[in-house]
Design a protein around this motif. Structure first.
Motif, PDB file in Angstrom:
ATOM      1  N   TYR A   8      48.493  28.653  35.702  1.00 31.29           N
ATOM      2  CA  TYR A   8      48.744  29.230  37.022  1.00 31.29           C
ATOM      3  C   TYR A   8      48.566  28.186  38.114  1.00 31.29           C
ATOM      4  O   TYR A   8      47.861  27.191  37.934  1.00 31.29           O
ATOM      5  CB  TYR A   8      47.831  30.438  37.266  1.00 31.29           C
ATOM      6  CG  TYR A   8      46.357  30.107  37.394  1.00 31.29           C
ATOM      7  CD1 TYR A   8      45.756  30.011  38.642  1.00 31.29           C
ATOM      8  CD2 TYR A   8      45.562  29.890  36.275  1.00 31.29           C
ATOM      9  CE1 TYR A   8      44.412  29.706  38.772  1.00 31.29           C
ATOM     10  CE2 TYR A   8      44.221  29.606  36.382  1.00 31.29           C
ATOM     11  CZ  TYR A   8      43.642  29.511  37.644  1.00 31.29           C
ATOM     12  OH  TYR A   8      42.308  29.205  37.766  1.00 31.29           O
ATOM     13  N   ALA A  23      43.179  35.673  42.784  1.00 29.90           N
ATOM     14  CA  ALA A  23      43.718  36.053  41.481  1.00 29.90           C
ATOM     15  C   ALA A  23      42.631  36.441  40.480  1.00 29.90           C
ATOM     16  O   ALA A  23      42.912  37.146  39.521  1.00 29.90           O
ATOM     17  CB  ALA A  23      44.566  34.911  40.913  1.00 29.90           C
ATOM     18  N   THR A 102      48.296  43.118  32.833  1.00 30.71           N
ATOM     19  CA  THR A 102      48.680  42.126  33.839  1.00 30.71           C
ATOM     20  C   THR A 102      49.106  42.801  35.136  1.00 30.71           C
ATOM     21  O   THR A 102      48.691  42.390  36.228  1.00 30.71           O
ATOM     22  CB  THR A 102      49.817  41.238  33.290  1.00 30.71           C
ATOM     23  OG1 THR A 102      49.345  40.591  32.096  1.00 30.71           O
ATOM     24  CG2 THR A 102      50.236  40.187  34.288  1.00 30.71           C
ATOM     25  N   PHE A 106      47.218  42.276  38.698  1.00 31.29           N
ATOM     26  CA  PHE A 106      47.871  41.584  39.815  1.00 31.29           C
ATOM     27  C   PHE A 106      48.491  42.514  40.853  1.00 31.29           C
ATOM     28  O   PHE A 106      48.908  42.058  41.912  1.00 31.29           O
ATOM     29  CB  PHE A 106      48.938  40.622  39.296  1.00 31.29           C
ATOM     30  CG  PHE A 106      48.375  39.356  38.730  1.00 31.29           C
ATOM     31  CD1 PHE A 106      47.694  38.461  39.532  1.00 31.29           C
ATOM     32  CD2 PHE A 106      48.522  39.059  37.389  1.00 31.29           C
ATOM     33  CE1 PHE A 106      47.165  37.290  39.013  1.00 31.29           C
ATOM     34  CE2 PHE A 106      48.008  37.890  36.860  1.00 31.29           C
ATOM     35  CZ  PHE A 106      47.321  36.995  37.677  1.00 31.29           C
TER      36      PHE A 106
END
Length: 142
Positions: A8, A23, A102, A106
């Motif tokens: 990332y 994050a 995920t 996020f």
């Protein structure tokens, strides 16, 4: 096996100006590992051995995203490498479990920050490829 690698852009570790969210990649790693442990085969047995689950994350200190016009644009690439021999149904269930984890992780950050996300499973040939993000519309040509 299975092993997940998260690559990332390091800017995703920075707090957003609005809520201070980041994050939180450490929490993502735990969520992805936990998601793998929930996957069951057609007989209801756990697919991935608990002791074999590995999730590693690496921030990229240097990166370029799109054309550079979105200064804080970021990117996350998640890849799972698993051993051969699992059915197509198990492969898809694994992808769906990881995608759900995920997206849940996020979702709030996507409301505040621009980044792309790719989730891919490899078992020799690619078996799952999901994309989640809000970058592409920024660069769509009329």
């Amino acid at each position: 096996m299975p092993h997940i690698v998260v690559l990332y852009t390091a800017n995703l570790d920075d707090a957003t100006p609005t809520t201070g969210a980041s994050a939180d990649i450490g929490r993502l790693c735990r969520s992805l590992a936990d998601a793998l442990l929930t996957v069951r085969d057609e007989a209801g047995a756990q697919v991935f051995p608990t002791g074999g689950v590995r999730v590693l994350a690496y921030p990229a200190a240097h990166f370029a995203v799109a054309d550079g016009s979105v200064a804080d644009a970021g990117f996350v690439y998640i890849t799972l490498r698993m051993a051969r021999g699992r059915s197509a149904a198990v492969q898809q269930a694994t992808g769906a479990a990881l995608q759900a984890a995920t997206a849940a992780h996020f979702g709030p950050l996507l409301a505040e920050r621009r980044f792309g996300l790719t989730l891919q499973i490899d078992e020799g040939p690619e078996v799952f490829d999901a994309k989640l993000g809000n970058l592409h519309p920024l660069f769509a040509r009329p």
